[in-house]
Design a protein around this motif. Structure first.
Motif, PDB file in Angstrom:
ATOM      1  N   ASP A  76       0.848  -1.184   0.000  1.00 36.84           N
ATOM      2  CA  ASP A  76       0.000   0.000   0.000  1.00 36.84           C
ATOM      3  C   ASP A  76       0.888   1.240   0.000  1.00 36.84           C
ATOM      4  O   ASP A  76       1.925   1.265   0.664  1.00 36.84           O
ATOM      5  CB  ASP A  76      -0.892  -0.030   1.248  1.00 36.84           C
ATOM      6  N   ALA A  77       0.489   2.263  -0.768  1.00 32.99           N
ATOM      7  CA  ALA A  77       1.291   3.489  -0.863  1.00 32.99           C
ATOM      8  C   ALA A  77       0.396   4.710  -0.764  1.00 32.99           C
ATOM      9  O   ALA A  77      -0.662   4.772  -1.401  1.00 32.99           O
ATOM     10  CB  ALA A  77       2.069   3.507  -2.174  1.00 32.99           C
ATOM     11  N   ASN A  78       0.834   5.687   0.041  1.00 36.25           N
ATOM     12  CA  ASN A  78       0.069   6.918   0.249  1.00 36.25           C
ATOM     13  C   ASN A  78       1.027   8.097   0.308  1.00 36.25           C
ATOM     14  O   ASN A  78       2.226   7.932   0.531  1.00 36.25           O
ATOM     15  CB  ASN A  78      -0.704   6.855   1.577  1.00 36.25           C
ATOM     16  N   THR A  79       0.483   9.299   0.139  1.00 38.78           N
ATOM     17  CA  THR A  79       1.270  10.511   0.333  1.00 38.78           C
ATOM     18  C   THR A  79       0.511  11.442   1.276  1.00 38.78           C
ATOM     19  O   THR A  79      -0.727  11.455   1.286  1.00 38.78           O
ATOM     20  CB  THR A  79       1.519  11.260  -0.994  1.00 38.78           C
ATOM     21  N   ARG A  81      -0.926  15.040   2.593  1.00 40.69           N
ATOM     22  CA  ARG A  81      -1.691  16.014   1.794  1.00 40.69           C
ATOM     23  C   ARG A  81      -0.819  17.058   1.114  1.00 40.69           C
ATOM     24  O   ARG A  81      -1.130  17.512   0.012  1.00 40.69           O
ATOM     25  CB  ARG A  81      -2.721  16.723   2.682  1.00 40.69           C
ATOM     26  N   GLU A  86       3.383  11.535  -6.881  1.00 38.29           N
ATOM     27  CA  GLU A  86       2.563  10.351  -7.117  1.00 38.29           C
ATOM     28  C   GLU A  86       3.401   9.170  -6.638  1.00 38.29           C
ATOM     29  O   GLU A  86       4.605   9.106  -6.916  1.00 38.29           O
ATOM     30  CB  GLU A  86       2.210  10.212  -8.594  1.00 38.29           C
ATOM     31  N   LYS A  88       3.233   4.802  -5.724  1.00 41.67           N
ATOM     32  CA  LYS A  88       2.445   3.572  -5.768  1.00 41.67           C
ATOM     33  C   LYS A  88       3.353   2.343  -5.818  1.00 41.67           C
ATOM     34  O   LYS A  88       4.512   2.432  -6.230  1.00 41.67           O
ATOM     35  CB  LYS A  88       1.521   3.567  -6.986  1.00 41.67           C
ATOM     36  N   SER A 179       2.507  -1.018   4.449  1.00 35.16           N
ATOM     37  CA  SER A 179       1.986   0.277   4.008  1.00 35.16           C
ATOM     38  C   SER A 179       3.011   1.386   4.232  1.00 35.16           C
ATOM     39  O   SER A 179       3.649   1.444   5.284  1.00 35.16           O
ATOM     40  CB  SER A 179       0.700   0.595   4.791  1.00 35.16           C
ATOM     41  N   TYR A 180       3.163   2.242   3.216  1.00 34.91           N
ATOM     42  CA  TYR A 180       4.069   3.394   3.293  1.00 34.91           C
ATOM     43  C   TYR A 180       3.302   4.688   3.069  1.00 34.91           C
ATOM     44  O   TYR A 180       2.362   4.726   2.274  1.00 34.91           O
ATOM     45  CB  TYR A 180       5.162   3.309   2.223  1.00 34.91           C
ATOM     46  N   THR A 181       3.736   5.739   3.745  1.00 35.89           N
ATOM     47  CA  THR A 181       3.235   7.079   3.483  1.00 35.89           C
ATOM     48  C   THR A 181       4.427   8.023   3.350  1.00 35.89           C
ATOM     49  O   THR A 181       5.270   8.084   4.256  1.00 35.89           O
ATOM     50  CB  THR A 181       2.311   7.582   4.607  1.00 35.89           C
ATOM     51  N   HIS A 183       6.052  11.655   3.361  1.00 39.23           N
ATOM     52  CA  HIS A 183       5.819  12.962   3.961  1.00 39.23           C
ATOM     53  C   HIS A 183       6.829  13.961   3.405  1.00 39.23           C
ATOM     54  O   HIS A 183       7.983  13.608   3.132  1.00 39.23           O
ATOM     55  CB  HIS A 183       5.977  12.892   5.484  1.00 39.23           C
TER      56      HIS A 183
END
Length: 200
Positions: A76-79, A81, A86, A88, A179-181, A183
């Protein structure tokens, strides 16, 4: 002053003292909490506590044997706000052999017109499986800097410790999610931004 009013005044003073002591304790605990964040993060990375994966070196990884069993891993990949990237996984799910090193690839692109540096936080679900998910190499260990429009592929080298098979807390676990986010850490300085905007 009557006896009743004297008793009320003593009660008020006592309540004020209790309130001040409670406030002092709360502030002290808050300060301790902030001071302990770096130590807690190190503790989590060493033990896998709180959904944090363990980091291991090549020698430790080489000593692990193939269990002959498999497990599904989802990526899972997120950034955040304010992160203009981009981001993924190149493969959302994989079936891996427990005890065997595997690699996942993530892709990121800087969609802004600025040089952007980011850092990735990560966790594993379910939480009780985190201490068995071991990372040998990961982009989350260092800051990543991308120029405007730059794309990069980032590998994660990992394995699942066969000890998970003997843990009753994980007997029903069939899939682990990594999962990664990303920042935002910093944006290029004014000189860099001027050069980027002029093509210099």
């Amino acid at each position: 002053m009557t006896q009743a009013s004297s008793a009320v005044e003593r009660a008020r003073q006592s309540n004020r003292k209790v309130a001040l002591v409670a406030l002092s304790m709360a502030l002290g605990m808050l300060g301790l909490g902030y001071a302990s964040v770096p130590l807690y993060r190190i503790f989590c990375q060493v033990t896998g506590y709180g959904g944090t994966t363990k980091r291991v070196d090549e020698a430790q990884a080489a000593s692990i044997k193939d269990s002959g069993r498999t497990m599904s891993v989802r990526f899972d990949a997120n950034t955040a706000r304010n992160m203009p990237w981009e981001f993924k996984p190149l493969q959302v799910k994989d079936t891996v052999s427990i005890g065997v090193r595997d690699m996942a690839l993530f892709w990121a692109r800087n969609d802004s017109d600025k040089t952007v540096t980011g850092t990735a936080s990560f966790n594993v679900e379910p939480e009780q499986a985190a201490k068995y998910f071991n990372k040998i190499q990961c982009f989350c260990f260092t800051e990543q800097t991308l120029q405007p429009g730059e794309e990069v592929r980032m590998p994660v080298l990992y394995y699942i410790d066969p000890a998970i098979l003997d843990d009753p807390d994980n007997k029903d676990v069939e899939e682990i999610t990594l999962s990664y986010t990303f920042h935002l850490t910093s944006v290029g300085d004014a000189k860099t931004l001027d050069q980027n905007s002029t093509g210099g």
